[in-house]
Scaffold this motif. Structure first.
Motif, PDB file in Angstrom:
ATOM      1  N   GLU A  43       0.841  -1.323  -0.016  1.00 38.70           N
ATOM      2  CA  GLU A  43       0.017   0.122   0.028  1.00 38.70           C
ATOM      3  C   GLU A  43       0.838   1.325   0.049  1.00 38.70           C
ATOM      4  OE1 GLU A  43      -0.339  -2.427   2.388  1.00 38.70           O
ATOM      5  OE2 GLU A  43      -2.242  -3.504   1.860  1.00 38.70           O
ATOM      6  N   ASN A  44       1.969   1.313   0.876  1.00 45.45           N
ATOM      7  CA  ASN A  44       2.868   2.469   0.976  1.00 45.45           C
ATOM      8  C   ASN A  44       3.341   2.604  -0.520  1.00 45.45           C
ATOM      9  OD1 ASN A  44       2.128   2.173   3.541  1.00 45.45           O
ATOM     10  ND2 ASN A  44       4.063   2.667   4.218  1.00 45.45           N
ATOM     11  N   VAL A  45       4.021   1.505  -0.911  1.00 52.42           N
ATOM     12  CA  VAL A  45       4.670   1.483  -2.364  1.00 52.42           C
ATOM     13  C   VAL A  45       3.901   2.107  -3.334  1.00 52.42           C
ATOM     14  CG1 VAL A  45       5.761   0.204  -4.237  1.00 52.42           C
ATOM     15  CG2 VAL A  45       6.116  -0.321  -1.903  1.00 52.42           C
ATOM     16  N   LEU A  46       2.607   1.617  -3.239  1.00 48.93           N
ATOM     17  CA  LEU A  46       1.476   2.239  -4.551  1.00 48.93           C
ATOM     18  C   LEU A  46       1.342   3.765  -4.176  1.00 48.93           C
ATOM     19  CD1 LEU A  46      -0.667   1.879  -6.582  1.00 48.93           C
ATOM     20  CD2 LEU A  46      -2.268   1.388  -4.572  1.00 48.93           C
ATOM     21  N   ILE A  47       0.908   4.154  -2.958  1.00 51.87           N
ATOM     22  CA  ILE A  47       0.839   5.517  -2.665  1.00 51.87           C
ATOM     23  C   ILE A  47       2.042   6.325  -3.058  1.00 51.87           C
ATOM     24  CG2 ILE A  47       0.470   7.346  -0.654  1.00 51.87           C
ATOM     25  CD1 ILE A  47      -1.325   5.119   0.443  1.00 51.87           C
ATOM     26  N   ASN A  48       3.241   5.841  -2.530  1.00 52.25           N
ATOM     27  CA  ASN A  48       4.335   6.383  -3.020  1.00 52.25           C
ATOM     28  C   ASN A  48       4.543   6.722  -4.416  1.00 52.25           C
ATOM     29  OD1 ASN A  48       5.159   7.005  -0.265  1.00 52.25           O
ATOM     30  ND2 ASN A  48       6.672   5.369  -0.324  1.00 52.25           N
ATOM     31  N   GLU A  49       4.316   5.680  -5.306  1.00 55.43           N
ATOM     32  CA  GLU A  49       4.324   5.673  -6.748  1.00 55.43           C
ATOM     33  C   GLU A  49       3.293   6.697  -7.281  1.00 55.43           C
ATOM     34  OE1 GLU A  49       5.448   2.720  -9.210  1.00 55.43           O
ATOM     35  OE2 GLU A  49       6.630   1.475  -7.879  1.00 55.43           O
ATOM     36  N   LEU A  50       2.237   6.820  -6.692  1.00 54.50           N
ATOM     37  CA  LEU A  50       1.108   7.751  -7.134  1.00 54.50           C
ATOM     38  C   LEU A  50       1.628   9.211  -7.031  1.00 54.50           C
ATOM     39  CD1 LEU A  50      -2.293   5.848  -6.036  1.00 54.50           C
ATOM     40  CD2 LEU A  50      -1.347   6.241  -8.200  1.00 54.50           C
ATOM     41  N   ILE A  51       1.982   9.304  -5.877  1.00 58.95           N
ATOM     42  CA  ILE A  51       2.752  10.660  -5.329  1.00 58.95           C
ATOM     43  C   ILE A  51       3.764  11.139  -6.403  1.00 58.95           C
ATOM     44  CG2 ILE A  51       4.113  12.261  -3.679  1.00 58.95           C
ATOM     45  CD1 ILE A  51       2.371  10.415  -1.516  1.00 58.95           C
ATOM     46  N   THR A  52       4.842  10.191  -6.599  1.00 54.65           N
ATOM     47  CA  THR A  52       5.979  10.354  -7.498  1.00 54.65           C
ATOM     48  C   THR A  52       5.305  10.483  -8.817  1.00 54.65           C
ATOM     49  OG1 THR A  52       7.234   9.006  -6.158  1.00 54.65           O
ATOM     50  CG2 THR A  52       7.849   9.183  -8.381  1.00 54.65           C
ATOM     51  N   ASN A  53       4.318   9.904  -9.312  1.00 54.88           N
ATOM     52  CA  ASN A  53       3.716  10.174 -10.701  1.00 54.88           C
ATOM     53  C   ASN A  53       3.177  11.690 -10.757  1.00 54.88           C
ATOM     54  OD1 ASN A  53       0.782   9.651 -12.305  1.00 54.88           O
ATOM     55  ND2 ASN A  53       2.712   8.914 -13.421  1.00 54.88           N
ATOM     56  N   TYR A  54       2.584  11.788  -9.528  1.00 58.25           N
ATOM     57  CA  TYR A  54       1.852  13.265  -9.717  1.00 58.25           C
ATOM     58  C   TYR A  54       2.916  14.355  -9.695  1.00 58.25           C
ATOM     59  CZ  TYR A  54      -0.368  17.420  -7.460  1.00 58.25           C
ATOM     60  OH  TYR A  54      -0.801  18.814  -7.177  1.00 58.25           O
ATOM     61  N   LEU A  55       3.991  14.228  -8.985  1.00 58.30           N
ATOM     62  CA  LEU A  55       4.941  15.328  -8.881  1.00 58.30           C
ATOM     63  C   LEU A  55       5.738  15.370 -10.200  1.00 58.30           C
ATOM     64  CD1 LEU A  55       6.439  14.301  -5.365  1.00 58.30           C
ATOM     65  CD2 LEU A  55       5.013  16.237  -5.954  1.00 58.30           C
ATOM     66  N   LEU A  56       5.909  14.098 -10.723  1.00 58.99           N
ATOM     67  CA  LEU A  56       6.502  14.181 -12.336  1.00 58.99           C
ATOM     68  C   LEU A  56       5.528  15.073 -13.152  1.00 58.99           C
ATOM     69  CD1 LEU A  56       7.884  10.623 -12.546  1.00 58.99           C
ATOM     70  CD2 LEU A  56       9.294  12.664 -12.757  1.00 58.99           C
ATOM     71  N   PHE A  57       4.405  14.560 -13.207  1.00 55.04           N
ATOM     72  CA  PHE A  57       3.581  15.165 -14.080  1.00 55.04           C
ATOM     73  C   PHE A  57       3.438  16.691 -13.902  1.00 55.04           C
ATOM     74  CE2 PHE A  57      -0.866  16.653 -15.224  1.00 55.04           C
ATOM     75  CZ  PHE A  57      -0.758  16.318 -16.437  1.00 55.04           C
ATOM     76  N   ASN A  58       3.326  17.093 -12.831  1.00 56.46           N
ATOM     77  CA  ASN A  58       3.220  18.649 -12.462  1.00 56.46           C
ATOM     78  C   ASN A  58       4.680  19.428 -12.772  1.00 56.46           C
ATOM     79  OD1 ASN A  58       0.290  19.303 -12.250  1.00 56.46           O
ATOM     80  ND2 ASN A  58       0.624  17.296 -10.737  1.00 56.46           N
ATOM     81  N   GLY A  59       5.749  18.773 -12.708  1.00 54.64           N
ATOM     82  CA  GLY A  59       7.075  19.283 -12.822  1.00 54.64           C
ATOM     83  C   GLY A  59       7.625  19.825 -11.477  1.00 54.64           C
ATOM     84  N   TYR A  60       7.139  19.200 -10.189  1.00 48.68           N
ATOM     85  CA  TYR A  60       7.546  19.467  -8.966  1.00 48.68           C
ATOM     86  C   TYR A  60       8.960  18.755  -8.653  1.00 48.68           C
ATOM     87  CZ  TYR A  60       2.841  21.350  -8.336  1.00 48.68           C
ATOM     88  OH  TYR A  60       1.643  21.857  -8.713  1.00 48.68           O
ATOM     89  N   ASN A  61       9.917  19.154  -9.384  1.00 47.39           N
ATOM     90  CA  ASN A  61      11.109  18.584  -9.397  1.00 47.39           C
ATOM     91  C   ASN A  61      11.811  18.694  -8.047  1.00 47.39           C
ATOM     92  OD1 ASN A  61      10.959  17.480 -11.861  1.00 47.39           O
ATOM     93  ND2 ASN A  61      11.846  19.154 -12.881  1.00 47.39           N
TER      94      ASN A  61
END
Length: 159
Positions: free
Chosen positions: A64-82
């Motif tokens: 569950e943590n891995v999934l949430i972390n990947e969703l957050i990472t995907n969101y940050l990448l998409f929005n350019g929050y490098n």
């Protein structure tokens, strides 16, 4: 204030303004935070374990943590929050941000740290989302929820 101090203050202010304008200052601050977190997790193993900061000896997090972390990472990448992403990946031992969106094309596997990586294609397939969508997964989930609510409202109106 002497002439030398005045010149130094003016130069420092101009440098800070330039770094802010180019976005470099935020990057430097994020790198400092990331480095500090790494140092803290290495030098304070007791704190790291109680606060769930990742260390090389940390147990594998629940899926569950891995999934949430990947969703957050995907969101940050998409929005350019490098800068935020660089700190987040350091703290969670997720894949590095330099890999970009291609990182998510893998299915369930491991990364360089031995942690589980689900992959964007895997997550999209499991959630029944459009595999070709340019949107971040969280946005896709929101769109699916809106559609579901719209369908439920439409079906409820026919009764």
């Amino acid at each position: 204030i002497t002439m030398s101090e005045s010149t130094t203050d003016t130069l420092a202010a101009a440098l800070k303004e330039t770094l802010q304008r180019t976005g470099t200052l935020n990057s430097i601050r994020a790198q400092m935070r990331s480095t500090i977190l790494k140092c803290m997790s290495q030098s304070l193993p007791v704190v790291a374990k109680t606060r769930s900061l990742s260390t090389p000896t940390s147990p594998t997090p629940p899926i569950e943590n891995v999934l949430i972390n990947e969703l957050i990472t995907n969101y940050l990448l998409f929005n350019g929050y490098n800068q935020t992403l660089s700190v987040f990946t350091a703290e969670t031992s997720q894949h590095p941000m330099s890999c970009g969106r291609d990182v998510f094309d893998r299915s369930v596997s491991g990364n360089d740290n031995g942690n589980v990586v689900l992959g964007e294609a895997f997550i999209r397939a499991e959630l029944g989302l459009n595999s070709m969508s340019p949107l971040a997964i969280l946005y896709e989930i929101l769109e699916a929820m809106k559609e579901r609510k719209k369908d439920m409202t439409y079906e409820g109106g026919d009764d």
